[in-house]
Design an enzyme around this catalytic site. Structure first.
Site, PDB file in Angstrom:
ATOM      1  N   CYS A   1      93.516  12.679  14.148  1.00 16.02           N
ATOM      2  CA  CYS A   1      94.458  11.531  12.918  1.00 16.02           C
ATOM      3  C   CYS A   1      95.343  13.264  12.362  1.00 16.02           C
ATOM      4  O   CYS A   1      95.621  13.762  11.967  1.00 16.02           O
ATOM      5  CB  CYS A   1      94.222  10.715  11.494  1.00 16.02           C
ATOM      6  SG  CYS A   1      92.986  11.726  11.094  1.00 16.02           S
TER       7      CYS A   1
ATOM      8  N   GLU B   1      94.703   4.402   6.267  1.00 13.55           N
ATOM      9  CA  GLU B   1      94.860   5.531   7.084  1.00 13.55           C
ATOM     10  C   GLU B   1      94.922   5.653   8.506  1.00 13.55           C
ATOM     11  O   GLU B   1      94.591   4.861   9.412  1.00 13.55           O
ATOM     12  CB  GLU B   1      93.137   5.542   7.005  1.00 13.55           C
ATOM     13  CG  GLU B   1      91.912   6.197   5.811  1.00 13.55           C
ATOM     14  CD  GLU B   1      92.678   6.781   4.893  1.00 13.55           C
ATOM     15  OE1 GLU B   1      93.162   7.639   5.070  1.00 13.55           O
ATOM     16  OE2 GLU B   1      91.967   7.321   3.782  1.00 13.55           O
TER      17      GLU B   1
ATOM     18  N   GLU C   1     103.317  11.301  16.988  1.00 16.48           N
ATOM     19  CA  GLU C   1     101.915  11.615  17.606  1.00 16.48           C
ATOM     20  C   GLU C   1     101.808  11.115  18.653  1.00 16.48           C
ATOM     21  O   GLU C   1     102.211  10.077  18.787  1.00 16.48           O
ATOM     22  CB  GLU C   1     101.319  10.118  16.353  1.00 16.48           C
ATOM     23  CG  GLU C   1      99.626  10.645  16.387  1.00 16.48           C
ATOM     24  CD  GLU C   1      98.596   9.815  15.599  1.00 16.48           C
ATOM     25  OE1 GLU C   1      98.922   8.908  15.332  1.00 16.48           O
ATOM     26  OE2 GLU C   1      97.884  10.115  14.602  1.00 16.48           O
TER      27      GLU C   1
ATOM     28  N   VAL D   1      99.733  -0.291  13.435  1.00 21.44           N
ATOM     29  CA  VAL D   1      99.217  -1.481  12.939  1.00 21.44           C
ATOM     30  C   VAL D   1      99.058  -1.499  11.764  1.00 21.44           C
ATOM     31  O   VAL D   1      98.988  -2.904  11.075  1.00 21.44           O
ATOM     32  CB  VAL D   1      98.171  -1.944  13.992  1.00 21.44           C
ATOM     33  CG1 VAL D   1      97.134  -2.799  13.641  1.00 21.44           C
ATOM     34  CG2 VAL D   1      98.121  -1.973  15.413  1.00 21.44           C
ATOM     35  N   GLY D   2      99.072  -0.626  10.659  1.00 22.10           N
ATOM     36  CA  GLY D   2      98.860  -0.442   9.860  1.00 22.10           C
ATOM     37  C   GLY D   2      99.716  -1.260   8.978  1.00 22.10           C
ATOM     38  O   GLY D   2      99.749  -2.009   7.638  1.00 22.10           O
TER      39      GLY D   2
ATOM     40  N   LYS E   1      84.224  -4.309  12.480  1.00 25.42           N
ATOM     41  CA  LYS E   1      85.315  -4.928  13.561  1.00 25.42           C
ATOM     42  C   LYS E   1      85.815  -2.786  14.651  1.00 25.42           C
ATOM     43  O   LYS E   1      86.640  -2.821  13.943  1.00 25.42           O
ATOM     44  CB  LYS E   1      87.176  -5.376  13.407  1.00 25.42           C
ATOM     45  CG  LYS E   1      87.039  -6.065  14.831  1.00 25.42           C
ATOM     46  CD  LYS E   1      88.512  -6.024  15.573  1.00 25.42           C
ATOM     47  CE  LYS E   1      89.115  -5.300  15.716  1.00 25.42           C
ATOM     48  NZ  LYS E   1      88.634  -4.598  16.744  1.00 25.42           N
TER      49      LYS E   1
HETATM   50  P1  NAD Z   1      94.859   1.010  16.519  1.00 24.88           P
HETATM   51  O1  NAD Z   1      96.195   1.165  14.967  1.00 24.88           O
HETATM   52  O2  NAD Z   1      95.754   0.500  18.187  1.00 24.88           O
HETATM   53  O3  NAD Z   1      93.519   0.392  16.007  1.00 24.88           O
HETATM   54  C1  NAD Z   1      92.730   0.189  15.254  1.00 24.88           C
HETATM   55  C2  NAD Z   1      91.944  -0.848  15.257  1.00 24.88           C
HETATM   56  O4  NAD Z   1      93.163  -1.881  14.279  1.00 24.88           O
HETATM   57  C3  NAD Z   1      91.244  -1.489  16.569  1.00 24.88           C
HETATM   58  O5  NAD Z   1      90.147  -2.166  16.067  1.00 24.88           O
HETATM   59  C4  NAD Z   1      92.400  -2.695  16.320  1.00 24.88           C
HETATM   60  O6  NAD Z   1      91.207  -3.472  17.413  1.00 24.88           O
HETATM   61  C5  NAD Z   1      92.320  -3.370  15.862  1.00 24.88           C
HETATM   62  N1  NAD Z   1      93.010  -3.979  15.669  1.00 24.88           N
HETATM   63  C6  NAD Z   1      95.086  -3.421  16.802  1.00 24.88           C
HETATM   64  N2  NAD Z   1      96.068  -4.915  16.360  1.00 24.88           N
HETATM   65  C7  NAD Z   1      96.056  -5.511  14.948  1.00 24.88           C
HETATM   66  C8  NAD Z   1      96.234  -6.589  14.605  1.00 24.88           C
HETATM   67  N3  NAD Z   1      97.252  -6.949  14.432  1.00 24.88           N
HETATM   68  N4  NAD Z   1      95.760  -6.488  13.213  1.00 24.88           N
HETATM   69  C9  NAD Z   1      95.031  -6.175  12.389  1.00 24.88           C
HETATM   70  N5  NAD Z   1      93.641  -5.095  13.588  1.00 24.88           N
HETATM   71  C10 NAD Z   1      95.105  -4.768  14.233  1.00 24.88           C
HETATM   72  O7  NAD Z   1      94.872   2.372  16.252  1.00 24.88           O
HETATM   73  P2  NAD Z   1      93.554   3.157  17.945  1.00 24.88           P
HETATM   74  O8  NAD Z   1      94.719   3.150  18.964  1.00 24.88           O
HETATM   75  O9  NAD Z   1      93.005   2.702  17.646  1.00 24.88           O
HETATM   76  O10 NAD Z   1      93.607   4.509  16.599  1.00 24.88           O
HETATM   77  C11 NAD Z   1      94.724   5.823  17.056  1.00 24.88           C
HETATM   78  C12 NAD Z   1      95.390   5.892  15.849  1.00 24.88           C
HETATM   79  O11 NAD Z   1      94.397   5.769  14.988  1.00 24.88           O
HETATM   80  C13 NAD Z   1      96.064   7.012  15.701  1.00 24.88           C
HETATM   81  O12 NAD Z   1      97.678   7.065  14.839  1.00 24.88           O
HETATM   82  C14 NAD Z   1      94.899   7.548  14.875  1.00 24.88           C
HETATM   83  O13 NAD Z   1      96.034   8.641  13.767  1.00 24.88           O
HETATM   84  C15 NAD Z   1      94.655   6.275  13.397  1.00 24.88           C
HETATM   85  N6  NAD Z   1      93.629   7.317  12.354  1.00 24.88           N
HETATM   86  C16 NAD Z   1      93.509   8.091  11.878  1.00 24.88           C
HETATM   87  C17 NAD Z   1      92.723   8.008  10.826  1.00 24.88           C
HETATM   88  C18 NAD Z   1      92.949   8.207   9.375  1.00 24.88           C
HETATM   89  O14 NAD Z   1      92.041   8.677   8.933  1.00 24.88           O
HETATM   90  N7  NAD Z   1      94.134   8.819   8.964  1.00 24.88           N
HETATM   91  C19 NAD Z   1      91.516   8.526  11.320  1.00 24.88           C
HETATM   92  C20 NAD Z   1      91.823   8.031  13.257  1.00 24.88           C
HETATM   93  C21 NAD Z   1      92.841   7.130  13.389  1.00 24.88           C
END
Ligand code: NAD
Length: 452
Positions: free
Chosen positions: A265, A231, A355, A213-214, A156
């Protein structure tokens, strides 16, 4: 959802570049069913044949590198040079996991009365949920080990940036990987993502995204005791000691925060500087930041593009009050631009705690090594970080003391196909890349056979 579509926008021009069908629960279930059906045959593919298919996919990515880089550049607003480097890494990742298929071994363990052996079994169908900042790269970090271990996949992508994953899915089929092994579902996270997290037929979620979200992924996964790799976010420190090569550290520091417009990130968004060289370093850093080329991502000379959306730009702007130490220029006209920004801060300020995910760096002075370590660790996150010093013993001492998963010395790089990547603390758990990622996409089975 039948009849529902959503627009995909180029953040540098604000123009719609695609209109896609929006998947809902039904479409997600169909993709999971396809992956479930494809699993027995895919796990049975002989290891060297699976390796050959992954190798072919890596080669196809190389052959389509320019096309993929253009898609990524237009959809994410990345400078084309950076997008090319990312696509090159995608190919390297598939090459790495092609080579890894037959090197992730079990063991024999000496026991009484027989032979004890371990096997690495695939998990089944895995759900891969990725963010919008490095769409193709992060997809490959999960797809490579998942497929190498014999799992089938539902991927996804983020709603804002689905285009490169959709093109990759076509290359997967062209490589000869059977239908149903890789399924891409485009739709909202709270619908498609949530369904994958709760689905009984999904064995594991490989998630990259925000810590918020994690947390909900972890909660949702509890219902089925699903495996998760998380991650998440970061607030990494770039620690500059007085005995560092200050010119080199200052020339490199802007790219450690402003690369990908700070939407990284691993962004070293807290720059910790030893007080005795603070003024000199600030002068050098401002000079280096002034040189960052912000502009049209399609321009070969551009080093920084826009932010991903208007909404995200508002969030980033909320971190800067008053007059910053330095604010760069941005192009006029459409696009979600935000300038390179340097602010002086204390580690208790919001800009140093949360962040930002934008081109804003907080400069924080420290007195000595002990304070540097304390401030660097004073964060709920623990993803990456850098140490700049010419003193080798100090470099190793501080590297061991930092509560962070990925550290570089006299460098700001974090990722390589063969080395583990992942966080401490609220930056998540599990490791991507290298041989370590394979552990997260397989179950360890222990078999004892009596010989007496
Ligand atoms: P996000 O958490 O908003 O979304 C990430 C993914 O999760 C998207 O595909 C989104 O559609 C999905 N999602 C949203 N709500 C969900 C739910 N309730 N259940 C399951 N999936 C859901 O993050 P973002 O805004 O797309 O990305 C930015 C974030 O990602 C930042 O916090 C960044 O630090 C982090 N990030 C971490 C790493 C790493 O490797 N540690 C790498 C890149 C980005």
């Amino acid at each position: 959802m039948p009849g529902m579509t959503f627009a995909v926008v180029n953040p540098a021009t604000e123009e719609t570049i695609a209109q896609l069908d929006e998947a809902g629960v039904e479409e997600t279930d169909t993709a999971v069913a396809r992956a479930t059906e494809a699993f027995p045959a895919w796990r049975a593919v002989a290891p060297l044949d699976r390796a050959r298919l992954l190798r072919r996919l890596a080669t196809l990515v190389e052959e389509h590198a320019e096309e993929l880089a253009r898609i990524e550049s237009q959809n994410v607003g990345k400078p084309i040079g950076g997008a090319r480097a990312e696509v090159a890494m995608v190919a390297q990742v598939f090459h790495f996991y092609a080579g890894a298929v037959d090197k992730h071994h079990g063991q024999t363990i000496p026991v009484a009365g027989g032979v004890d052996m371990t096997f690495r079994e695939p998990l089944g169908v895995v759900g891969l949920i990725v963010p919008w900042n490095f769409p193709l790269n992060i997809s490959s970090w999960k797809l490579g080990p998942a497929l190498a271990c014999g799992n089938t996949v539902v991927l996804k992508p983020a709603e804002l940036t689905p285009l490169s994953a959709l093109r990759l899915a076509e290359l997967v089929l062209q490589a000869g990987i059977p239908e149903g092994v890789v399924n891409v579902v485009t739709g909202p996270g709270r619908v498609v993502g949530q369904r994958l997290v709760e689905h009984h037929d999904i064995a594991k979620i490989g998630f990259t995204g925000s810590t918020e979200v994690g947390r909900s992924v972890m909660q949702g996964a509890a219902g089925t005791i699903k495996r998760v790799t998380l991650e998440l976010g970061g607030k990494s420190a770039n620690v500059i000691f007085a005995d560092a090569d200050l010119e080199q550290a200052a020339a490199s520091a802007p790219y450690a925060v402003f690369d990908n417009a700070g939407q990284d990130c691993c962004a070293r968004s807290r720059i910790l500087v030893e007080r005795s060289v603070y003024d000199r370093f600030v002068e050098l850093l401002v000079g280096a930041t002034r040189k960052v080329m912000v502009g049209d991502p399609q321009d070969e000379a551009s080093e920084m593009g826009p932010l991903i959306s208007a909404q995200h730009r508002e969030k980033v702007a909320s971190f800067v009050d008053g007059q910053p130490l330095f604010r760069g220029d941005v192009p006029d006209g459409p696009g979600f631009w935000f300038p390179c920004t340097l602010v002086e801060a204390s580690n208790d300020d919001r800009v140093a705690r949360e962040e930002v995910f934008g081109p804003v760096a907080a400069l924080i002075p420290f007195a000595d090594e002990e304070e540097a370590i304390r401030v660097a660790n004073d964060t709920p996150y623990g993803l990456s970080g850098s140490i700049w010093t010419e003193n080798g013993a100090r470099a190793l001492r501080v590297a061991r003391a930092l509560e962070s998963g990925v550290i570089s010395v006299n460098s700001n790089t974090s990722v390589r196909p063969s080395t583990p990547f992942g966080g401490f603390k609220q930056s998540g758990f599990g490791r991507e890349l290298g041989m370590y990622a394979l552990d997260g996409y397989s179950e360890l089975k222990n078999v004892f056979m009596a010989t007496s």
